[in-house]
Write an enzyme that holds these catalytic residues in place. Structure first.
Site, mmCIF file in Angstrom:
data_model
loop_
_atom_site.group_PDB
_atom_site.id
_atom_site.type_symbol
_atom_site.label_atom_id
_atom_site.label_comp_id
_atom_site.label_asym_id
_atom_site.label_seq_id
_atom_site.Cartn_x
_atom_site.Cartn_y
_atom_site.Cartn_z
ATOM 1 N N SER A 195 39.352 40.548 38.992
ATOM 2 C CA SER A 195 37.620 41.132 38.949
ATOM 3 C C SER A 195 37.146 42.304 38.623
ATOM 4 O O SER A 195 36.415 42.311 37.606
ATOM 5 C CB SER A 195 37.000 40.389 40.023
ATOM 6 O OG SER A 195 36.654 39.309 39.768
ATOM 7 N N ALA A 241 34.030 37.457 35.628
ATOM 8 C CA ALA A 241 34.539 38.314 37.252
ATOM 9 C C ALA A 241 33.625 37.630 38.413
ATOM 10 O O ALA A 241 32.427 37.640 37.763
ATOM 11 C CB ALA A 241 34.528 39.966 36.534
ATOM 12 N N LYS A 242 34.285 38.364 39.529
ATOM 13 C CA LYS A 242 33.276 37.781 40.882
ATOM 14 C C LYS A 242 32.858 39.189 41.085
ATOM 15 O O LYS A 242 33.256 39.823 41.612
ATOM 16 C CB LYS A 242 33.951 37.476 42.449
ATOM 17 C CG LYS A 242 33.047 36.124 43.101
ATOM 18 C CD LYS A 242 34.050 35.878 44.216
ATOM 19 C CE LYS A 242 33.433 35.408 44.570
ATOM 20 N NZ LYS A 242 32.177 34.134 44.683
ATOM 21 N N ALA A 243 31.623 39.217 40.557
ATOM 22 C CA ALA A 243 31.056 41.197 40.173
ATOM 23 C C ALA A 243 29.740 40.861 40.820
ATOM 24 O O ALA A 243 28.924 40.162 40.526
ATOM 25 C CB ALA A 243 31.404 41.450 38.576
ATOM 26 N N TYR A 276 25.585 38.719 40.539
ATOM 27 C CA TYR A 276 23.854 38.046 41.766
ATOM 28 C C TYR A 276 23.400 39.019 41.389
ATOM 29 O O TYR A 276 22.268 37.960 42.841
ATOM 30 C CB TYR A 276 24.998 38.436 42.042
ATOM 31 C CG TYR A 276 26.672 37.404 42.853
ATOM 32 C CD1 TYR A 276 26.402 35.834 43.204
ATOM 33 C CD2 TYR A 276 27.512 37.849 41.618
ATOM 34 C CE1 TYR A 276 27.213 35.255 43.435
ATOM 35 C CE2 TYR A 276 28.983 37.155 42.181
ATOM 36 C CZ TYR A 276 28.727 35.351 43.182
ATOM 37 O OH TYR A 276 30.072 35.532 43.054
#
Length: 288
Positions: free
Chosen positions: A62, A156-158, A162
């Site tokens: 990520s 990506a867990k960005a 969110y």
């Protein structure tokens, strides 16, 4: 309960454990202003983090996708997580690893001269959707859409990805719902704010193709479990009007685990045998 900033314990920051209340950053930290951070949410069961190494590897990937390198190897991240768990004394915990561009010489959009920092914390966290595991969660349909891969690094867990999740979940909760379901930029069913989604029809499972959102580790695990049971799984584009014809529905995610869904907007679903079976199977797997 006290706020997350006011607790006893220790948090791992930049290579060492620090007092929980002292785990702070400067107000001019780049990530606070420009969302230049990536993170992982992980669950520890009976002293073991489920798919821990896969989470650490994804954290590194990520960061690469959003343009920075975490200054720790996967092995070092794994060791740090164990250090945090040992210090916490918890056997069952939620683990949060986060890496971000810190405060430094740059304070504009560009931040190449700023240090990359990292922290890991662990705490007790029960069911993400409360009693929804018994009666099924109620979901709103968000007015926001998951963006195109041409606009942002969608895999990506960005942190930046969110922002619409927070907006959508707050709006859902104001309507008495547990969460919100996103469509994607093309209008296909995508995911909830922090979980992937599955549907059941005529004994077969249908789940959105994760071509513009995170292919969750729990999602991948559940698909493997379904295939082991020889239940057909269709990963495909799902139109919103198809919701009316599905019989069962559930969410998957590290925090959500496997949570039944009873309602999405005006559509209702039964908390059926397959949903319950997969939830039970997952619970056994993570504690095995």
């Amino acid at each position: 309960m006290s706020g997350y900033d006011d607790r006893d314990g220790q948090i791992w920051m930049d290579g060492k454990l620090v007092d929980w209340r002292g785990a702070n950053v400067h107000i001019l930290t780049h990530a606070l202003h420009y969302a230049s951070s990536v993170f992982e949410g992980e669950r520890c069961y009976n002293g073991t983090i489920f798919k821990s190494r896969e989470h650490s590897e994804r954290l590194k990937k990520s960061a690469e996708m959003v343009g920075f390198e975490i200054p720790y190897t996967v092995d070092e991240i794994e060791a740090a997580k164990q250090e945090v768990l040992t210090a916490s004394g918890l056997k069952d915990a939620y683990v949060r690893a986060i890496a971000w561009r810190g405060a430094g010489e740059d304070m504009g959009v560009a931040s190449a001269r700023n240090p990359v920092r990292m922290a890991i914390a662990a705490w007790e966290w029960g069911a993400y959707y409360g009693d929804a595991k018994m009666k099924g969660a109620k979901l709103d349909i968000s007015r926001w859409k998951r963006p195109s891969p041409e606009t942002i690094p969608v895999h990506a867990k960005a942190a930046g990805l969110y922002m619409i999740c927070t907006i959508s979940k707050h709006e859902a909760e104001a309507k008495g719902c547990s969460d919100a379901l996103f469509m994607d930029y093309r209008g296909y069913v995508a995911e909830a704010t922090g979980a992937n989604i599955f549907f059941v029809k005529d004994g077969e499972v249908h789940t959105p193709d994760p071509d513009c959102f995170l292919n969750g580790l729990t999602r991948q695990t559940v698909i493997e479990m379904l295939k082991e049971r020889q239940i057909p799984v269709h990963e495909r584009h799902i139109m919103p009007e198809e919701l009316e014809g599905f019989e069962q529905c559930w969410l998957t995610g590290t925090a959500a685990e496997v949570t039944p869904v009873g309602q999405i907007g005006d559509y209702t679903f039964e908390v059926g045998a397959l949903t319950r079976q997969i939830a039970e199977d997952y619970e056994k797997l993570v504690r095995s």
